[in-house]
Design a protein around this motif. Sequence first.
Motif, PDB file in Angstrom:
ATOM      1  N   VAL A 587      30.016 -29.167  54.150  1.00 14.50           N
ATOM      2  CA  VAL A 587      30.617 -30.484  53.891  1.00 14.50           C
ATOM      3  C   VAL A 587      30.652 -31.284  55.189  1.00 14.50           C
ATOM      4  CG1 VAL A 587      32.013 -29.712  51.949  1.00 14.50           C
ATOM      5  CG2 VAL A 587      32.920 -29.521  54.250  1.00 14.50           C
ATOM      6  N   ARG A 588      30.714 -32.583  55.026  1.00 17.15           N
ATOM      7  CA  ARG A 588      30.816 -33.492  56.167  1.00 17.15           C
ATOM      8  C   ARG A 588      32.208 -34.122  56.184  1.00 17.15           C
ATOM      9  NH1 ARG A 588      25.146 -36.964  55.878  1.00 17.15           N
ATOM     10  NH2 ARG A 588      23.700 -35.186  56.127  1.00 17.15           N
ATOM     11  N   LYS A 589      32.753 -34.255  57.366  1.00 18.34           N
ATOM     12  CA  LYS A 589      34.045 -34.904  57.585  1.00 18.34           C
ATOM     13  C   LYS A 589      35.137 -34.267  56.732  1.00 18.34           C
ATOM     14  CE  LYS A 589      31.931 -39.372  58.638  1.00 18.34           C
ATOM     15  NZ  LYS A 589      31.879 -40.806  58.286  1.00 18.34           N
ATOM     16  N   ALA A 590      35.065 -32.960  56.578  1.00 14.70           N
ATOM     17  CA  ALA A 590      36.084 -32.241  55.808  1.00 14.70           C
ATOM     18  C   ALA A 590      36.229 -30.844  56.389  1.00 14.70           C
ATOM     19  CB  ALA A 590      35.717 -32.174  54.326  1.00 14.70           C
ATOM     20  N   LYS A 591      37.357 -30.217  56.096  1.00 23.20           N
ATOM     21  CA  LYS A 591      37.642 -28.869  56.563  1.00 23.20           C
ATOM     22  C   LYS A 591      37.591 -27.904  55.384  1.00 23.20           C
ATOM     23  CE  LYS A 591      40.812 -30.509  60.172  1.00 23.20           C
ATOM     24  NZ  LYS A 591      42.192 -30.431  60.712  1.00 23.20           N
ATOM     25  N   LEU A 592      36.910 -26.780  55.596  1.00 25.28           N
ATOM     26  CA  LEU A 592      36.887 -25.749  54.567  1.00 25.28           C
ATOM     27  C   LEU A 592      38.153 -24.904  54.682  1.00 25.28           C
ATOM     28  CD1 LEU A 592      33.155 -24.586  54.672  1.00 25.28           C
ATOM     29  CD2 LEU A 592      34.238 -26.212  53.138  1.00 25.28           C
ATOM     30  N   THR A 593      38.783 -24.650  53.548  1.00 23.16           N
ATOM     31  CA  THR A 593      40.077 -23.955  53.546  1.00 23.16           C
ATOM     32  C   THR A 593      40.021 -22.586  52.892  1.00 23.16           C
ATOM     33  OG1 THR A 593      40.644 -25.112  51.490  1.00 23.16           O
ATOM     34  CG2 THR A 593      41.362 -26.121  53.573  1.00 23.16           C
ATOM     35  N   LYS A 594      39.213 -22.387  51.833  1.00 22.96           N
ATOM     36  CA  LYS A 594      39.219 -21.134  51.088  1.00 22.96           C
ATOM     37  C   LYS A 594      37.798 -20.720  50.736  1.00 22.96           C
ATOM     38  CE  LYS A 594      43.553 -20.148  50.938  1.00 22.96           C
ATOM     39  NZ  LYS A 594      44.084 -18.898  51.515  1.00 22.96           N
ATOM     40  N   ILE A 595      37.613 -19.389  50.574  1.00 22.20           N
ATOM     41  CA  ILE A 595      36.325 -18.828  50.164  1.00 22.20           C
ATOM     42  C   ILE A 595      36.598 -17.621  49.280  1.00 22.20           C
ATOM     43  CG2 ILE A 595      36.168 -17.365  52.224  1.00 22.20           C
ATOM     44  CD1 ILE A 595      33.120 -17.759  52.111  1.00 22.20           C
ATOM     45  N   SER A 596      35.706 -17.408  48.290  1.00 23.55           N
ATOM     46  CA  SER A 596      35.874 -16.290  47.365  1.00 23.55           C
ATOM     47  C   SER A 596      34.511 -15.868  46.836  1.00 23.55           C
ATOM     48  CB  SER A 596      36.800 -16.685  46.209  1.00 23.55           C
ATOM     49  OG  SER A 596      36.950 -15.619  45.302  1.00 23.55           O
ATOM     50  N   PHE A 597      34.263 -14.532  46.796  1.00 20.18           N
ATOM     51  CA  PHE A 597      33.030 -13.964  46.249  1.00 20.18           C
ATOM     52  C   PHE A 597      33.206 -13.710  44.752  1.00 20.18           C
ATOM     53  CE2 PHE A 597      29.963 -12.855  49.536  1.00 20.18           C
ATOM     54  CZ  PHE A 597      30.696 -13.033  50.691  1.00 20.18           C
ATOM     55  N   ASN A 598      32.130 -13.945  43.984  1.00 20.23           N
ATOM     56  CA  ASN A 598      32.135 -13.558  42.576  1.00 20.23           C
ATOM     57  C   ASN A 598      32.011 -12.044  42.468  1.00 20.23           C
ATOM     58  OD1 ASN A 598      30.682 -12.978  39.823  1.00 20.23           O
ATOM     59  ND2 ASN A 598      31.483 -15.046  39.632  1.00 20.23           N
ATOM     60  N   PRO A 599      32.774 -11.381  41.562  1.00 23.55           N
ATOM     61  CA  PRO A 599      32.709  -9.920  41.491  1.00 23.55           C
ATOM     62  C   PRO A 599      31.357  -9.365  41.092  1.00 23.55           C
ATOM     63  CG  PRO A 599      34.661 -10.775  40.359  1.00 23.55           C
ATOM     64  CD  PRO A 599      33.796 -11.947  40.680  1.00 23.55           C
ATOM     65  N   LYS A 600      30.511 -10.146  40.407  1.00 25.78           N
ATOM     66  CA  LYS A 600      29.243  -9.614  39.890  1.00 25.78           C
ATOM     67  C   LYS A 600      28.035 -10.386  40.404  1.00 25.78           C
ATOM     68  CE  LYS A 600      26.823  -8.690  35.524  1.00 25.78           C
ATOM     69  NZ  LYS A 600      26.901  -8.794  34.052  1.00 25.78           N
ATOM     70  N   HIS A 601      28.067 -11.691  40.303  1.00 26.99           N
ATOM     71  CA  HIS A 601      26.905 -12.510  40.659  1.00 26.99           C
ATOM     72  C   HIS A 601      26.906 -12.820  42.157  1.00 26.99           C
ATOM     73  CE1 HIS A 601      26.289 -13.024  36.377  1.00 26.99           C
ATOM     74  NE2 HIS A 601      27.508 -13.512  36.255  1.00 26.99           N
ATOM     75  N   PRO A 602      25.719 -13.077  42.756  1.00 22.96           N
ATOM     76  CA  PRO A 602      25.652 -13.423  44.194  1.00 22.96           C
ATOM     77  C   PRO A 602      26.074 -14.865  44.453  1.00 22.96           C
ATOM     78  CG  PRO A 602      23.453 -13.425  43.255  1.00 22.96           C
ATOM     79  CD  PRO A 602      24.366 -12.945  42.158  1.00 22.96           C
ATOM     80  N   ILE A 603      27.306 -15.185  44.088  1.00 19.32           N
ATOM     81  CA  ILE A 603      27.833 -16.543  44.168  1.00 19.32           C
ATOM     82  C   ILE A 603      29.127 -16.513  44.989  1.00 19.32           C
ATOM     83  CG2 ILE A 603      28.710 -18.508  42.848  1.00 19.32           C
ATOM     84  CD1 ILE A 603      25.772 -18.105  42.468  1.00 19.32           C
ATOM     85  N   ILE A 604      29.303 -17.520  45.840  1.00 19.77           N
ATOM     86  CA  ILE A 604      30.574 -17.695  46.545  1.00 19.77           C
ATOM     87  C   ILE A 604      31.070 -19.114  46.279  1.00 19.77           C
ATOM     88  CG2 ILE A 604      30.090 -16.011  48.355  1.00 19.77           C
ATOM     89  CD1 ILE A 604      29.360 -18.301  50.204  1.00 19.77           C
TER      90      ILE A 604
END
Length: 646
Positions: A587-604
Amino acid sequence: MAPKKATLKKKDEGEAPPASSTPAFDAYDMQPTKEVRKPDNQVVLNDKQLNEEVTKQLTANNPNAPTNVARFSMKEKQYKFEPMVDQLVMHYACDGYLLHKGGDDAKRQMDLERMENEAMADFDKLAATQGEGDDGAEAPDDSKQLRNQFNFSERAAQTVNNPMRDRMSATEPPATNTFNTSCTQWEIYDAYMEDQQRITLQKEMQKKAKIKEADKKPEDDKAPPKEKKQDLMHGVTMTKAVKVMERMVNQNSYDDIAQDFKYWEDQSDQFREGEGTLLPLWKFYNERAKRRHVTAIAWNPEYLDLFAVGYGSFDFIKQMSGLICCYSLKNPSHPEYTFTTDSGVMCLDFHPQHSSLLAVGLYDGTVMVYDVRNKVNRPIRQCTVKNGKHTDPVWQVSWQEEDLSKELNFFSVSSDGRVTLWTMSKSELVYQDVMELKLVSNATDRDPDDDTTLGSLAGGCCFDFNKTSEHLFVVGTEEGNIHKCSKAYNSQYLETYFGHNMAVYTVVWNHHHPKVFLSASADWTVKLWDHTMAKAVMSFDLNNAVGDVAWSPSSVTTFAAVTSDGKVHVYDLHENKHEPMCEQKIVRKAKLTKISFNPKHPIILVGDDRGCVTSLKLSPNLRKGTPEMDRLDRIMDVALKGDMPE
């Protein structure tokens, strides 16, 4: 060393060989001739050059070792060259069978040989004494001591086996009949209209029965109000059909993203080792979440495409009402369920068995439980000031597995220094304080005359329970300390880890290794800990404040972290222990606050401080890891032996 002198001289090409005065030899007696040849490009040296001594000095330096390795010094705020470079080169190594006399294995082998020699000496001594005592007596039987291992006999016996009998019965097969029919559009319409008429008649009959019961009562003289007929355009059936239609339209609108979610594989990963990329997929945004921070993300354990997002504010001055949105990957345009709260949402968690129960912690210290199936903007359980409400923001909640009593309970941690167990009773939430976080100062930095820590509590920011030992959990505090605690022993900490200089925002245990956990702090570092050791095993400097960190559920060595400059850092310790495999700005001009992995698929999923949640897909190089604990053990052993700086 002085080289040997060259004494060979070039023969004249025209000179004839001298005549041999010896008699001719037989062909079988001929000796081999020796001919010395000189290459054309050989350097011709004179006697002075040949007699000159050339001295060569051998050194232990590796000519291929780099000499200009520079690292950034956080203390001096500049890059400095490394004074020491590893010059060791292993040319040959071979495993042998020799044991050093001072080693433990050699000592055990020598002890066994000594014991065997002593036993043989005792046996010979006993045999000699018995021979002297009984001169003409029969020699003792030593067959048990000296048994011939090649002289043996086998004995066996066979018993009569019971006869086996097979019994079976046959029945007549049931009668079968084949029938078929065809269905047309008007037949479907007629059946639908008949079903609607039947439903209408049933309602009228129920209505007449209620009227008769009302007439029988002398107290009620008024006739019951007329019921409105069900509106087909606003009924439950139409709502369900419209919902399916909306998902179909969204699937067509986002067809390219759906295809990338299923089939995208970055082909460039085949030609680059130790690097990977993240492909942005859907973005989940809601107008009601505008100017709110994404404070929590939780995947549903049963429906892997459903996840909940909590919206609040990390700014103390700009506090507002909270919002909870449940999104699905099948419909990124609008949330499936929406709930509002009086205060900002700080954390949430789905129950691992009852996937419809959602525990929520608010900024004003309230904890509540929602049932997503009700679709009502009202919690089923909520704590108050009377039953143990926190006095400061609740930063994390975590459901526990069902125990033998089948009671639903969850834990919460708050800045008021309490770790509380909440149990859902029939009508309210019953609380029990599991741990009070007392202030602990480092022994090296503590002033003996300072009594400020007496009686005061530390502000808890995060906690996580061990995946194998359910009673064990770690808590991160605002002071930068991490405490290891137990549910069965709440008088004091089991261990305190000192390593961070600012507040610890996240602590998370590894999904596959029961001894390892990660911690992320505002001091720009992510640290890898072994809970049996007091110091951090590895430390990673991300050059910015770290908002959150999470382990990959499919790999024991892969984790990802987000920073306030809008970047996602993905590490795979098996591939590279020092640098991230992927460092990508999302993202631009924003702060990342949270992250989470999907239990099955290769998605965050990553959330920012503008109310937007972005889904990212990992490239093949970022998901090559395996859940083998030996990989992480070897990496940690190498880090400990190398005495890596924190």
